[in-house]
Design an enzyme around this catalytic site. Structure first.
Site, PDB file in Angstrom:
ATOM      1  N   THR A   1     -34.242 -60.920  51.885  1.00 29.74           N
ATOM      2  CA  THR A   1     -35.473 -60.472  51.228  1.00 29.74           C
ATOM      3  C   THR A   1     -35.150 -59.376  50.219  1.00 29.74           C
ATOM      4  OG1 THR A   1     -36.919 -61.101  53.044  1.00 29.74           O
ATOM      5  CG2 THR A   1     -37.692 -59.330  51.623  1.00 29.74           C
TER       6      THR A   1
ATOM      7  N   ALA B   1     -26.485 -62.878  56.567  1.00 34.31           N
ATOM      8  CA  ALA B   1     -25.519 -63.161  57.634  1.00 34.31           C
ATOM      9  C   ALA B   1     -26.132 -63.938  58.799  1.00 34.31           C
ATOM     10  CB  ALA B   1     -24.920 -61.851  58.149  1.00 34.31           C
ATOM     11  N   HIS B   2     -27.408 -63.658  59.083  1.00 36.50           N
ATOM     12  CA  HIS B   2     -27.932 -64.162  60.362  1.00 36.50           C
ATOM     13  C   HIS B   2     -28.263 -65.655  60.359  1.00 36.50           C
ATOM     14  CE1 HIS B   2     -32.429 -64.514  59.832  1.00 36.50           C
ATOM     15  NE2 HIS B   2     -32.111 -63.894  58.729  1.00 36.50           N
TER      16      HIS B   2
ATOM     17  N   CYS C   1     -52.140 -73.700  61.984  1.00 35.88           N
ATOM     18  CA  CYS C   1     -52.476 -72.863  63.117  1.00 35.88           C
ATOM     19  C   CYS C   1     -51.412 -71.815  63.397  1.00 35.88           C
ATOM     20  CB  CYS C   1     -52.690 -73.714  64.351  1.00 35.88           C
ATOM     21  SG  CYS C   1     -54.240 -74.601  64.249  1.00 35.88           S
TER      22      CYS C   1
END
Lengths: 407, 144
Positions: free
Chosen positions: A77, A205-206, A331
């Site tokens: 981000t 990285a994740h 939803c």
């Protein structure tokens, strides 16, 4: 064979840390804990050496010229924000136009929206029914005011792999900067900033078995040299591009994760794709009215995005609660709007509500795939038996002919 | 989002799933919601000559809260008079199921489904009465 529940099939959201990555990281928490910016003692030097080594590893992994082109961030981000806003701010005297696509991650889209408020013009290119961007549409959208094109490597929802090489050839020819949010595709599909003429790339990285909270922005240093304005003020770390004390253990882990991917990624993708295809086959062999969302071939190996007609996605997720997946159903969001990616691909809203994203990865087993396939088949049948739409469909009622009461 | 235990209980053991004959003059059918919105409920009631709902059935396309709301609605209106069922409020369903704000619309849909089924039943009854009043001799023909 015994199966451990719950089963994780949401590898696009995040991935577990590879134990080898954890092992590489551990000494940097307690023993080699120095601040990489401390120039006056050994603690700082060792930390700095580890960071520079990681920089080189990551640069090499994406085909960059040097580690100097890697700026560490807190994640994708931040990298997206820094790339788009930083470039826009630096080059604003040359133009005010940015081109991106409707299926980008919110970090890209919302950065563009922010710039629109500041007077920039943004073109949001459409995608076809497989979620693919047309490189010629990029060419057609470029004007003499265009500063930047931003297109993702692979889509996080439907896994469609974008024609980055083709787009890069066009942006290079037109002398427009090219940013690629490579987060979902990195390590899973070929990505080379040099070969593909990418000027900026967001990495994290994740998504590749590294730790959360660390990412990087590749910023090309030659042909062309890309400049940007830092978005955070402080100590001027990362060559003035991103202030803040470096997260050394995570940076070491990030590099280790890349090294493992570089060595094993290709073979791993083949194995994961075989499991993905097995899951798909075992579901569609026993259920009718199942639609594959995304591109049939040009998609991430671990991605299976399916719509089960007449069954609502969140309802299905509740039925398979021991399996962690995600849905394009409204939803799951506060807005009650179904997935903007699926909508952009022209999928019926009803099918968007009926979509489930299965994300397979490094630790997915065949036994898990078989268990999930059986469970999905059983639960879809159960929910279809409870679905008025399925009953009407079976009776031959044209659901489109009904005067519905949207609420 | 985590569900309340009552939602999970109704979702896993839904009451009164099924279909009543919509051509039956004693049956009222309500179909509310829209596939594009991700929720469709069909709720049916069977009303006896005393105006009591002797059976209720539902089928729902929707999330767990929508299924639980319709299941609870059928459970509550069974054995009630039409007037009593009509007085049922969505807030009672939402409270019983501890629905979070983002799921309140599921209970609204259940209330709408009940009202719509009652409306359908009344219309059928009125149409039949009209037929009986104006052309009693034709009644036999309409039943075939």
């Amino acid at each position: 064979m015994s199966l451990k529940l719950p089963i994780y099939m949401d590898y696009h959201a995040t991935t577990p840390l590879d134990p080898r990555v954890l092992e590489a990281m551990l000494p940097y928490f307690t023993e080699t804990f120095g601040n990489a910016a401390s120039r006056t003692h050994r603690f700082g030097w060792t930390a700095e050496a580890a960071v520079e080594d990681a920089r080189e590893t990551i640069a090499q992994f994406i085909g960059a010229d040097s580690g100097k082109e890697i700026v560490f961030t807190s994640g994708a981000t931040e990298s997206d924000n820094l790339a788009i806003k930083g470039v826009a701010e630096y080059y604003k005297s040359r133009g005010n136009h940015i081109i991106t696509t409707v299926i980008e991650h919110k970090a890209v889209l919302d950065s563009c929206k922010r710039l629109e408020k500041e007077g920039f013009e943004v073109t949001y290119l459409p995608v076809d029914s497989t979620g693919m961007v047309d490189p010629e549409a990029v060419r057609a959208a470029i004007t003499d005011k265009t500063l930047l094109v931003s297109v993702m490597l692979a889509n996080n929802e439907v896994g469609t792999i974008q024609p980055i090489r083709e787009i890069g050839a066009i942006t290079r020819e037109k002398k427009v900067l090219f940013h690629c949010d490579a987060v979902q595709g990195l390590g899973k599909t070929p990505f080379d900033v040099k070969e593909m003429n990418v000027d900026l790339a967001s990495l994290t990285a994740h998504k590749l078995y590294g730790p959360k909270g660390v990412g990087a922005l590749y910023i090309r240093r030659s042909k062309p040299r890309v400049r940007l304005v830092a978005q955070m003020d402080g100590g001027g770390h990362e060559r003035g591009n991103r202030s803040g004390t470096l997260n050394v253990p995570s940076i070491v882990g990030f590099a280790k994760a890349c090294r493992i991917m570089q060595e094993e990624g290709e073979e791993e993708a083949r194995r994961i794709q075989a499991l993905r295809d097995r899951l798909h086959d075992r579901i569609r062999a026993r259920l009718d009215l199942v639609t594959l969302n995304g591109h049939p071939e040009r998609r991430l190996a671990g991605n299976l995005n399916l719509s089960f007609s007449f069954v609502e996605g969140e309802g299905l997720m509740m039925a398979i609660k021991d399996v962690a997946v995600s849905s394009g159903s409204a939803c799951t969001s506060a807005s009650l709007e179904p997935s903007y990616v699926l909508r952009a691909m022209g999928l019926d809203e009803e099918l968007a509500h009926s979509s489930i994203r299965f994300g397979l990865g490094r630790f997915t087993t065949e036994a898990e795939v078989d268990y999930v396939a059986d469970l999905v088949v059983e639960k879809v049948n159960r929910l279809r038996d409870m679905s008025p739409l399925y009953e009407m469909f079976k009776e031959g009622v044209d659901l489109k002919s009904i005067q519905w009461t949207p609420h | 989002m985590s569900y309340s235990n009552k939602v999970i209980e109704h979702y896993e053991n839904p009451r009164n799933v099924g279909t009543l004959d919509k051509e039956d003059p004693q049956v009222g059918t309500g179909l509310v919601g829209a596939p594009a919105c991700g929720d469709v409920m069909r709720l049916q009631i069977k009303v006896n000559d005393d105006g009591v709902i002797e059976d209720a059935r539902f089928k729902t396309f929707g999330c767990g809260s929508a299924i639980a709301s319709s299941s609870l609605a059928t459970e509550w209106i069974k054995g009630k008079t039409v007037a009593e069922a009509e007085a049922l409020k969505n807030s009672q369903i939402a409270e019983e199921l501890s629905l979070p704000p983002v799921k309140i619309h599921c209970s609204v849909l259940a209330e709408d489904a009940i009202k719509s089924a009652i409306e359908d039943y009344r219309q059928k009854k009125a149409a039949r009465a009209a037929l009986e009043g104006t052309a009693p001799t034709a009644l036999e023909g309409t039943d075939s």
